[in-house]
Design an enzyme around this catalytic site. Sequence first.
Site, PDB file in Angstrom:
ATOM      1  CG  HIS A   1      -1.031  -0.424  -9.166  1.00 27.16           C
ATOM      2  ND1 HIS A   1      -1.125  -1.721  -9.629  1.00 27.16           N
ATOM      3  CD2 HIS A   1       0.021  -0.150  -8.636  1.00 27.16           C
ATOM      4  CE1 HIS A   1      -0.051  -2.221  -9.123  1.00 27.16           C
ATOM      5  NE2 HIS A   1       0.659  -1.174  -8.340  1.00 27.16           N
TER       6      HIS A   1
ATOM      7  CD  GLU B   1       2.775   0.995 -10.031  1.00 27.89           C
ATOM      8  OE1 GLU B   1       3.671   1.701  -9.878  1.00 27.89           O
ATOM      9  OE2 GLU B   1       2.789  -0.128 -10.510  1.00 27.89           O
ATOM     10  CD  GLU B   2       3.131  -3.307 -11.056  1.00 26.27           C
ATOM     11  OE1 GLU B   2       4.286  -3.154 -11.167  1.00 26.27           O
ATOM     12  OE2 GLU B   2       2.848  -3.805  -9.730  1.00 26.27           O
TER      13      GLU B   2
ATOM     14  CG  ASP C   1       2.457  -4.260  -6.666  1.00 23.71           C
ATOM     15  OD1 ASP C   1       1.716  -3.501  -6.551  1.00 23.71           O
ATOM     16  OD2 ASP C   1       3.206  -4.538  -7.378  1.00 23.71           O
TER      17      ASP C   1
ATOM     18  CG  HIS D   1       6.665  -7.171  -9.145  1.00 21.01           C
ATOM     19  ND1 HIS D   1       7.304  -6.280  -9.958  1.00 21.01           N
ATOM     20  CD2 HIS D   1       5.469  -6.682  -8.707  1.00 21.01           C
ATOM     21  CE1 HIS D   1       6.671  -5.299  -9.906  1.00 21.01           C
ATOM     22  NE2 HIS D   1       5.749  -5.119  -9.280  1.00 21.01           N
TER      23      HIS D   1
ATOM     24  CG  ASP E   1      -1.145  -2.173 -13.749  1.00 15.79           C
ATOM     25  OD1 ASP E   1      -1.464  -1.384 -12.986  1.00 15.79           O
ATOM     26  OD2 ASP E   1      -0.176  -1.937 -14.394  1.00 15.79           O
TER      27      ASP E   1
ATOM     28  CD  GLU F   1       2.127   0.232  -5.734  1.00 21.69           C
ATOM     29  OE1 GLU F   1       2.495  -0.856  -5.442  1.00 21.69           O
ATOM     30  OE2 GLU F   1       2.009   0.800  -6.823  1.00 21.69           O
TER      31      GLU F   1
HETATM   32 ZN   LIG Z   1       2.263  -1.603  -7.358  1.00 19.27          ZN
END
Ligand SMILES: [Zn+2]
Length: 405
Positions: free
Chosen positions: A91, A155-156, A123, A376, A93, A183
Amino acid sequence: MDASPDIEEPHAGMPTAPSEATMAEIAALLRFDTTSRDSNLPLVEHAVARLAAVGVDAALVPSPEGDKANLLATIPAADGTVTGGIVLSAHTDVVPVDGQVWSSAPFEPEVRDGRLYARGAADMKSFLGVLLAKAPAMATARLAEPIHLALSYDEEVGCVGAIGLVDEIVRRGLAPRGCVVGEPTSMRIVRGHKSMNVFRVDVRGLAAHSSLTPQGENAIVAAAELVRFVQGVADELREQGPFDDGYVVPFTTVSVNRIDGGIAINTIPAECTVHFEFRALTTVDHEALVERFRAECRRIEAGMRERHPGASVTLTTTAAAPGVDTPADADIVALAAAWGGEPSDDKVTYGTEAGLFANAGIPTVVCGPGDIAQAHAPDEFIELEQIARCEALVDRLIADLSVDA
Ligand SMILES: [Zn+2]
């Protein structure tokens, strides 16, 4: 993460430092602020240009609003075949940095002490950067079967973009025989994760002065009934299963995580909104579980309507992503191990796009560089050694999918 000296290293002699070319590709990606609320198009256009430079055509699958896009690129086999082969999925984003304190600018990648720091370093722009860095090798290899690069948006915020991306793979009849979602798993091969299902329930009653209770219909009281029911289901699943000991939390979890209601201490609340989620094992009947919550909403609504015909209790699914449970003996598991992924029976607590690929009939594993613990978080980083391991995996994949010399 790191193999200690007394544990046999499955791929001894592996480089521990990534190539400069790969680091440059990753750094370029990290400089795009692709927080999910913003467009990912600048990054996607950059990726299209990088692929075009080595003769790989990429198609964009735009979002309904057109402000974001997925990217799908197939590097055909030497004989021109575009069907079958392997999907490599990432992904584009990243999660916001709002309110986080960072030691360096989050969108200015920085290497310190053998780690690369930036939002998205783990990530999952390092995986994406490795794919772009290896695109020239993919394009010049004499592939026996194609490699498909699948880059998604959003995705997030609940695996939103990948739905259209997987649909496009199906629509084109590409029928890949396997998929690796990169991931961060510290390069372990993860075969399973739970589904993610998020709901909002809007309860509408009737406002009145709090001294005139018969003239109002209390939305908070009705919402509390629902909260109690949801927690009852949570307790039942916790006690009665089904269970899967591959997970840290071996049962389906259900949790009420937010409630908003009421406007004043002396006013019967007309509105209340409850947010809850469940994360289910693939062995749980997902539709049946949702239907239990719907039925309870209807029951509460009917009770309210006996007193106030305008009352309503409305359940909306705000996000959903299927789980995945790829069998241990699936070919893609053995392939990922042959390419240097670390075999593992662990299942992970976080959701990914793997369930969408799996539901489309594409056997899928999650295997990528970096540790989810750093995703994150402020000062997100990835160990450079992880990037080097990912490079080695993609190198082996290309060699393995190539026609024997
Ligand atoms: Zn991710």
